[in-house]
Write an enzyme that holds these catalytic residues in place. Structure first.
Site, PDB file in Angstrom:
ATOM      1  N   PRO A  12       3.466   1.030  -6.044  1.00 43.90           N
ATOM      2  CG  PRO A  12       3.943   3.064  -4.684  1.00 43.90           C
ATOM      3  CD  PRO A  12       3.184   2.633  -6.087  1.00 43.90           C
ATOM      4  CG  MET A  13       1.690  -2.955  -3.412  1.00 43.67           C
ATOM      5  SD  MET A  13       0.809  -4.358  -4.122  1.00 43.67           S
ATOM      6  CE  MET A  13       1.333  -4.385  -5.806  1.00 43.67           C
ATOM      7  CB  VAL A  14       5.852  -2.270   1.878  1.00 48.83           C
ATOM      8  CG1 VAL A  14       6.821  -3.131   2.917  1.00 48.83           C
ATOM      9  CG2 VAL A  14       6.183  -0.820   2.313  1.00 48.83           C
ATOM     10  CD  GLU A  37       7.498   4.577   2.460  1.00 48.11           C
ATOM     11  OE1 GLU A  37       7.287   5.693   2.662  1.00 48.11           O
ATOM     12  OE2 GLU A  37       6.997   3.577   3.364  1.00 48.11           O
ATOM     13  CD  GLN A  82       6.175   5.171  -2.855  1.00 49.02           C
ATOM     14  OE1 GLN A  82       6.054   4.327  -1.949  1.00 49.02           O
ATOM     15  NE2 GLN A  82       4.989   5.949  -3.125  1.00 49.02           N
ATOM     16  CB  CYS A 111       2.483   5.421   3.734  1.00 48.58           C
ATOM     17  SG  CYS A 111       2.692   4.185   4.925  1.00 48.58           S
ATOM     18  CG  ASN A 209      -3.528   3.774  -6.175  1.00 48.97           C
ATOM     19  OD1 ASN A 209      -3.210   4.131  -5.121  1.00 48.97           O
ATOM     20  ND2 ASN A 209      -3.414   2.517  -6.546  1.00 48.97           N
ATOM     21  N   GLY A 210      -6.568   3.158  -6.583  1.00 48.12           N
ATOM     22  CA  GLY A 210      -7.510   2.793  -5.428  1.00 48.12           C
ATOM     23  C   GLY A 210      -8.564   1.668  -6.084  1.00 48.12           C
ATOM     24  N   GLY A 211      -8.519   1.430  -7.223  1.00 46.42           N
ATOM     25  CA  GLY A 211      -9.624   0.682  -8.082  1.00 46.42           C
ATOM     26  C   GLY A 211      -9.620  -0.760  -7.585  1.00 46.42           C
TER      27      GLY A 211
HETATM   28  C1  FNR Z   1       0.587  -0.649  -0.401  1.00 45.14           C
HETATM   29  N1  FNR Z   1       0.545   0.679  -0.691  1.00 45.14           N
HETATM   30  C2  FNR Z   1       1.734   1.571  -0.858  1.00 45.14           C
HETATM   31  N2  FNR Z   1       1.824   2.815  -1.367  1.00 45.14           N
HETATM   32  C3  FNR Z   1       2.856   3.475  -1.106  1.00 45.14           C
HETATM   33  O1  FNR Z   1       2.990   4.563  -1.990  1.00 45.14           O
HETATM   34  N3  FNR Z   1       3.915   3.071  -0.931  1.00 45.14           N
HETATM   35  C4  FNR Z   1       4.071   1.518  -0.606  1.00 45.14           C
HETATM   36  O2  FNR Z   1       5.097   1.235  -0.219  1.00 45.14           O
HETATM   37  C5  FNR Z   1       3.042   0.973  -0.369  1.00 45.14           C
HETATM   38  N4  FNR Z   1       2.999  -0.267   0.136  1.00 45.14           N
HETATM   39  C6  FNR Z   1       1.882  -1.138  -0.263  1.00 45.14           C
HETATM   40  C7  FNR Z   1       1.573  -2.591   0.336  1.00 45.14           C
HETATM   41  C8  FNR Z   1       0.880  -3.259   0.075  1.00 45.14           C
HETATM   42  C9  FNR Z   1       1.056  -4.945   0.287  1.00 45.14           C
HETATM   43  C10 FNR Z   1      -0.470  -2.917  -0.340  1.00 45.14           C
HETATM   44  C11 FNR Z   1      -1.783  -3.666  -0.614  1.00 45.14           C
HETATM   45  C12 FNR Z   1      -0.474  -1.516  -0.536  1.00 45.14           C
HETATM   46  C13 FNR Z   1      -0.832   1.252  -1.034  1.00 45.14           C
HETATM   47  C14 FNR Z   1      -0.936   1.171  -2.502  1.00 45.14           C
HETATM   48  O3  FNR Z   1      -0.010   1.600  -3.402  1.00 45.14           O
HETATM   49  C15 FNR Z   1      -2.360   1.658  -3.201  1.00 45.14           C
HETATM   50  O4  FNR Z   1      -2.220   3.040  -2.950  1.00 45.14           O
HETATM   51  C16 FNR Z   1      -3.522   0.920  -2.559  1.00 45.14           C
HETATM   52  O5  FNR Z   1      -3.375  -0.356  -2.215  1.00 45.14           O
HETATM   53  C17 FNR Z   1      -4.780   1.217  -3.352  1.00 45.14           C
HETATM   54  O6  FNR Z   1      -4.607   0.696  -4.563  1.00 45.14           O
HETATM   55  P1  FNR Z   1      -5.504  -0.733  -5.100  1.00 45.14           P
HETATM   56  O7  FNR Z   1      -4.831  -1.583  -4.099  1.00 45.14           O
HETATM   57  O8  FNR Z   1      -6.918  -0.399  -4.983  1.00 45.14           O
HETATM   58  O9  FNR Z   1      -4.879  -0.875  -6.505  1.00 45.14           O
END
Ligand code: FNR
Length: 449
Positions: A12-14, A37, A82, A111, A209-211
């Site tokens: 999920p990414m805003v 989200e 989400q 978040c 997640n986080g890699g």
């Molecule tokens: C996020 N992340 C995030 N997580 C989540 O649970 N809901 C969300 O809406 C968002 N939005 C979001 C926007 C953007 C631009 C980023 C870069 C990240 C966090 C994301 O899902 C993830 O947990 C972290 O970025 C770590 O994973 P990666 O980036 O190492 O693969």
């Protein structure tokens, strides 16, 4: 029923996780895609509409006509919604609204942003496991699709495990773990050991997640799986930067990814601002190049597409959609907005007002050709007094009556802010002065039938 075993997932990414990016991820090889989200109380303002032109299901905000969530057949069975929530009742209401349109519901418990924490959402829920459990259990007991959550780790493996155990006892089908604590930022190393510790002890799939910092190519995903002991991996930033990270056959050049993305953005009538944001996050430092600077000045989808030689593609699709009846980009069906319950008070106010139904689509204009500016310039040239504006607000919608040269004009389309309402009224005035034609209004996406 969606399975979480051995899956590659778009996180999920805003603003990034809107329909075009999700479809792109699926086409490149992702198995499951998460929406951005969506906050429960905002979602509850929306109504489900089937968009016959795009063949999409749209959840349209009833206060301003914007699309809260759009989905289509191609992602059916693979898209997870989400939710940002701190309230089981509200979460359930949303889940019921989308139950037949999405494959699963995920609750964001990771978040760390102030907005989420202040609202008791995101990581705030991890400090209140009972409440978090209650939200999950309420959903598990009452919806027919899988329920999951996404969390961050605690300070130790044991504390993380304890928390996860509580959450898992609600009956969720999988749990995504971002291997950073609530206070750690993306540049901090990811604690693969803690994810592994939990994954070895939990009977449901753990999604690692986080890699992204270490995942530069497809084969790096396997390394992350090994380190975390998880068969399923969720990628955020790696996919945001180059969505073809999901391709088994290897990464594609950035321009090829942008082109594919833009076609989807056009096909699904994505808003220019969201499209621009996503492309910006692919370009990153390349925004400093001459082409990047040209891109930053773009306001419309067509202008953006032009840079990647897709201007004609965009123009054709948009005119096709317009002929079929799509009126604006992010106001898909503004005529079907719920009318404000107290319309403008008295009919007699409108007796002497020339009315027309047009909406103001910001993306159709640049800063120099805005309707008000055009009207003011014309007034100046012809020695007329500048127009005056009177705006009325009902609920969250606005309508302006413009007075010019002794006459009054308004648009019967209620806009979502005062500025737009003034521009809409100015368009009506320009039309009656003969300074803009009906064909031009149609081209601007302003005419509402
Ligand atoms: C996020 N992340 C995030 N997580 C989540 O649970 N809901 C969300 O809406 C968002 N939005 C979001 C926007 C953007 C631009 C980023 C870069 C990240 C966090 C994301 O899902 C993830 O947990 C972290 O970025 C770590 O994973 P990666 O980036 O190492 O693969």
């Amino acid at each position: 029923m969606l399975s979480y075993e051995n899956k590659l997932i778009l996180a999920p990414m805003v603003r990034i996780g809107t329909l075009p990016m999700r479809l792109l991820a699926l086409r490149y090889g992702a198995d499951i895609v998460y929406s951005e989200e969506l906050i429960d109380w905002k979602f509850l303002r929306s109504k489900r509409r089937y968009n016959e032109i795009l063949e999409t299901v749209d959840f349209v905000d009833q206060t301003d006509g914007t699309i809260v969530f759009r989905t289509c057949a191609e992602e059916k069975g693979k898209v997870v919604l989400q939710l940002g929530t701190c309230d089981a009742g509200r979460a359930l209401k949303v889940a019921k609204m989308v139950e037949n349109d999405v494959a699963a519901i995920d609750i964001n418990m990771g978040c760390p942003k102030e907005f989420s924490i202040k609202g008791g959402m995101g990581v705030a829920l991890l400090a209140n496991p009972e409440k978090a459990h209650n939200i999950l259990k309420t959903l598990v007991d009452n919806v027919s699709i899988p329920v999951t959550c996404k969390i961050r780790i605690s300070e130790t493996p044991e504390a993380t495990f304890k928390l996860v155990e509580t959450l898992v006892s609600s009956g969720i089908k999988a749990i995504a773990i971002h291997g950073r604590t609530r206070d750690e930022r993306p540049q901090h190393p990811v604690h693969t050991d803690i994810i592994r510790y939990v994954a070895e002890r939990i009977h449901i799939p753990v999604i690692a997640n986080g890699g992204s910092k270490e995942i530069e190519k497809y084969s790096d995903i396997s390394k992350f799986k090994e380190l975390t002991g998880c068969k399923s991996v969720m990628l955020a930033r790696a996919a945001e930067w180059n969505c073809s990270i999901f391709r088994k056959q290897g990464l594609l050049p950035m321009d090829a990814v942008i082109e594919e993305y833009l076609k989807l953005a056009v096909d699904y009538d994505n808003s220019p601002s969201n499209t621009k944001y996503c492309v910006q996050n692919i370009l990153r430092e390349l925004q400093e190049t001459p082409r990047g600077r040209q891109f930053l000045e773009c306001q419309t989808l067509e202008q953006i597409c032009d840079i990647w030689d897709l201007g004609e593609y965009c123009q054709q699709k948009q005119s096709q959609y317009q002929k079929m009846g799509i009126q604006g980009r992010w106001q898909v069906t503004p005529d079907r907005l719920e009318p404000p319950n107290k319309k403008i008070k008295s009919a007699e106010i409108l007796d002497d007002v020339t009315e027309m139904k047009v909406c103001f689509i910001r993306a159709s204009f640049n800063d120099l050709n805005l309707p008000k500016a055009k009207l003011h310039a014309w007034a100046g040239k012809n020695g007329q007094k500048l127009p005056t504006y009177h705006t009325e607000q009902v609920a969250k919608l606005f309508r302006t009556i413009i007075t010019f040269d002794g006459k009054k004009y308004t648009s019967s389309f209620w806009e979502k802010n005062k500025k737009f309402a003034e521009q809409g009224a100015a368009l009506v005035c320009l039309f009656y002065l003969g300074l803009v034609t009906e064909e031009e209004l149609i081209k601007l996406g302003s005419i509402i039938k």
